[in-house]
Write an enzyme that holds these catalytic residues in place. Structure first.
Site, PDB file in Angstrom:
ATOM      1  N   THR A  67       0.961  -1.406  -0.650  1.00  0.00           N
ATOM      2  CA  THR A  67      -0.196   0.245  -0.011  1.00  0.00           C
ATOM      3  C   THR A  67       0.900   1.334  -0.135  1.00  0.00           C
ATOM      4  O   THR A  67       0.734   2.465  -0.710  1.00  0.00           O
ATOM      5  CB  THR A  67      -0.875  -0.285   1.291  1.00  0.00           C
ATOM      6  OG1 THR A  67      -1.818  -1.114   1.153  1.00  0.00           O
ATOM      7  CG2 THR A  67      -1.940   1.172   1.434  1.00  0.00           C
TER       8      THR A  67
ATOM      9  N   TYR B  20      -5.702 -27.960  31.897  1.00  0.00           N
ATOM     10  CA  TYR B  20      -6.992 -28.758  32.028  1.00  0.00           C
ATOM     11  C   TYR B  20      -6.800 -30.537  31.578  1.00  0.00           C
ATOM     12  O   TYR B  20      -5.884 -30.075  31.034  1.00  0.00           O
ATOM     13  CB  TYR B  20      -7.864 -27.700  31.320  1.00  0.00           C
ATOM     14  CG  TYR B  20      -8.297 -26.319  31.924  1.00  0.00           C
ATOM     15  CD1 TYR B  20      -9.770 -26.339  32.794  1.00  0.00           C
ATOM     16  CD2 TYR B  20      -7.926 -25.270  31.400  1.00  0.00           C
ATOM     17  CE1 TYR B  20      -9.571 -25.002  33.508  1.00  0.00           C
ATOM     18  CE2 TYR B  20      -8.107 -24.262  32.346  1.00  0.00           C
ATOM     19  CZ  TYR B  20      -9.297 -24.419  33.109  1.00  0.00           C
ATOM     20  OH  TYR B  20      -9.745 -22.975  33.448  1.00  0.00           O
TER      21      TYR B  20
ATOM     22  N   THR C  42       0.794  -4.179   4.141  1.00  0.00           N
ATOM     23  CA  THR C  42       1.013  -4.725   5.634  1.00  0.00           C
ATOM     24  C   THR C  42       0.170  -6.348   5.874  1.00  0.00           C
ATOM     25  O   THR C  42       0.136  -6.758   6.507  1.00  0.00           O
ATOM     26  CB  THR C  42      -0.384  -3.790   6.150  1.00  0.00           C
ATOM     27  OG1 THR C  42      -1.310  -3.459   5.385  1.00  0.00           O
ATOM     28  CG2 THR C  42       0.650  -2.049   6.170  1.00  0.00           C
ATOM     29  N   ASP C  43      -0.377  -6.365   4.643  1.00  0.00           N
ATOM     30  CA  ASP C  43      -1.299  -8.076   5.354  1.00  0.00           C
ATOM     31  C   ASP C  43      -1.120  -8.795   5.780  1.00  0.00           C
ATOM     32  O   ASP C  43      -1.411  -9.578   6.364  1.00  0.00           O
ATOM     33  CB  ASP C  43      -2.018  -8.236   4.253  1.00  0.00           C
ATOM     34  CG  ASP C  43      -3.699  -7.013   3.398  1.00  0.00           C
ATOM     35  OD1 ASP C  43      -3.585  -6.144   4.461  1.00  0.00           O
ATOM     36  OD2 ASP C  43      -3.606  -7.050   2.485  1.00  0.00           O
TER      37      ASP C  43
ATOM     38  N   LYS D 198      -1.273  -8.095  13.041  1.00  0.00           N
ATOM     39  CA  LYS D 198      -1.944  -6.904  12.144  1.00  0.00           C
ATOM     40  C   LYS D 198      -3.421  -7.579  13.075  1.00  0.00           C
ATOM     41  O   LYS D 198      -3.960  -8.572  12.879  1.00  0.00           O
ATOM     42  CB  LYS D 198      -2.125  -7.008  10.184  1.00  0.00           C
ATOM     43  CG  LYS D 198      -3.035  -5.917   9.825  1.00  0.00           C
ATOM     44  CD  LYS D 198      -2.553  -5.543   9.020  1.00  0.00           C
ATOM     45  CE  LYS D 198      -3.928  -4.531   8.434  1.00  0.00           C
ATOM     46  NZ  LYS D 198      -3.651  -4.167   6.680  1.00  0.00           N
TER      47      LYS D 198
END
Length: 338
Positions: free
Chosen positions: A13, A276, A84-85, A155
């Site tokens: 971007t 657990y 960024t993705d 992100k």
């Protein structure tokens, strides 16, 4: 003397312009630098990719790692501009591909293209250069006034400028009125020679467990060529064993030589399979705990380990090792089952 910094431009971007098909990476690294004004660094630019980060895959990781390795002794630091993705995946993988890196390598990008008036790109790039000039050697991600370990970054927002968070450890540094202020934390110290190792095995899967998930789907994945699985289990790492028996499926797959990594669907804090019954059962079947790792770091660590040709036991030992600050391993934890 000015610090020598290399900018490796990969698209994203930050370098995008509007087209009939939407935003497309077009700006060169030089164009990015020209929009920043005067900077107190000796900057060299190399454009190595021009891709939306959704298209950055293992082949591109290898190229980026090789470029960093080639230039590690020529510069004081390296900045990688990136979409960024998938930037957290790239940052995590570089931590494994470039172990003992001898300079700071800083990934950054932006939520808005640099040619837009109110873009976050200029501040992010300036921060990345400052980090590359002053951080200890490691792989980092710089975004919105924070510098984070790359292998701890995730992100978390699609639109806001505060797009990334440092998960389970504080950011390495923040921008304040005093400049770049470093936090007090025990970062791993790189020792020895930098090792470039780009062999990975991408035939893995990341599965988010949900009520009603059919464990037979795991076997179908393996039959289709999957050689390792990260399961985002419930809470501390619990897996169901009533009716749809995930625990039994995990055991069968591990006995077939398929490593199964158990992490948590919760973004913060650790998975602990000892807490657990539903976690203990999975641990006894051989599930490997990811502890407080991000899913991005767990899946890339698994890819890298399998790429070395390691078996289940060796992968387990690898996940019991902190390579670049990606995991917190307490001295008295009992998550290691032989």
């Amino acid at each position: 003397m000015q610090k020598k910094i290399l900018l490796l431009s990969t698209g994203g971007t930050i370098a995008s312009v509007m087209s009939d098909a939407g935003l497309v990476p077009k700006e060169s690294g030089e164009q990015l630098i020209n929009m920043l004004g005067e900077l107190p660094y000796d900057i060299t630019v190399e454009d190595i990719l021009q891709l939306d980060s959704s298209n950055i895959q293992p082949e591109e990781w290898k190229l980026i790692a090789e470029k960093i390795y080639e230039n590690r002794n020529k510069y004081d630091g390296i900045v990688v501009s990136h979409g960024t993705d998938t930037m957290s995946y790239t940052a995590s993988m570089l931590a494994f591909m470039l172990q003992n890196i001898n300079i700071p390598v800083v990934l950054t990008g932006s939520q808005v293209p640099i040619n837009v008036v109110l873009s976050d790109a200029p501040d992010n790039l300036k921060l990345a250069f400052a980090a590359a000039a002053s951080c200890h050697p490691n792989i980092y991600l710089a975004f919105d006034q924070k510098v984070m370990l790359g292998c701890r970054s995730v992100k978390v927002r699609t639109i806001n400028f505060d797009a990334f968070e440092s998960v389970n450890v504080p950011p390495v540094a923040r921008v304040t009125s005093d400049g770049l202020v470093f936090s007090e934390q025990n970062l791993p110290k790189n020792t020895g020679e930098t090792v470039l190792s780009t062999e990975i095995n991408p035939h893995v899967s990341l599965v988010k467990l949900f009520p009603g998930f059919d464990p037979n789907l795991l076997f179908a994945m393996v039959d289709s060529g999957c050689q390792g699985i990260v399961i985002e289990a419930y809470g501390l790492g619990g897996m169901n064993y009533i009716r749809r028996n995930m625990v039994a499926a995990v055991g069968k797959l591990i006995r077939k030589g398929i490593p199964i990594i158990a992490t948590s669907q919760c973004l913060y804090e650790r998975s602990d399979l000892t807490k657990y019954e539903v976690g203990r059962e999975a641990l006894l079947e051989g599930a490997i705990s990811a502890r407080d790792m991000t899913s991005e770091s767990a899946i890339t660590k698994l890819m890298w380990g399998l790429g070395q040709g390691w078996n289940v036991h060796e992968i387990s030992e690898f996940f019991n090792t902190d390579v670049a600050g990606e995991v917190t391993i307490e001295k008295d934890d009992n998550l290691h089952v032989d």
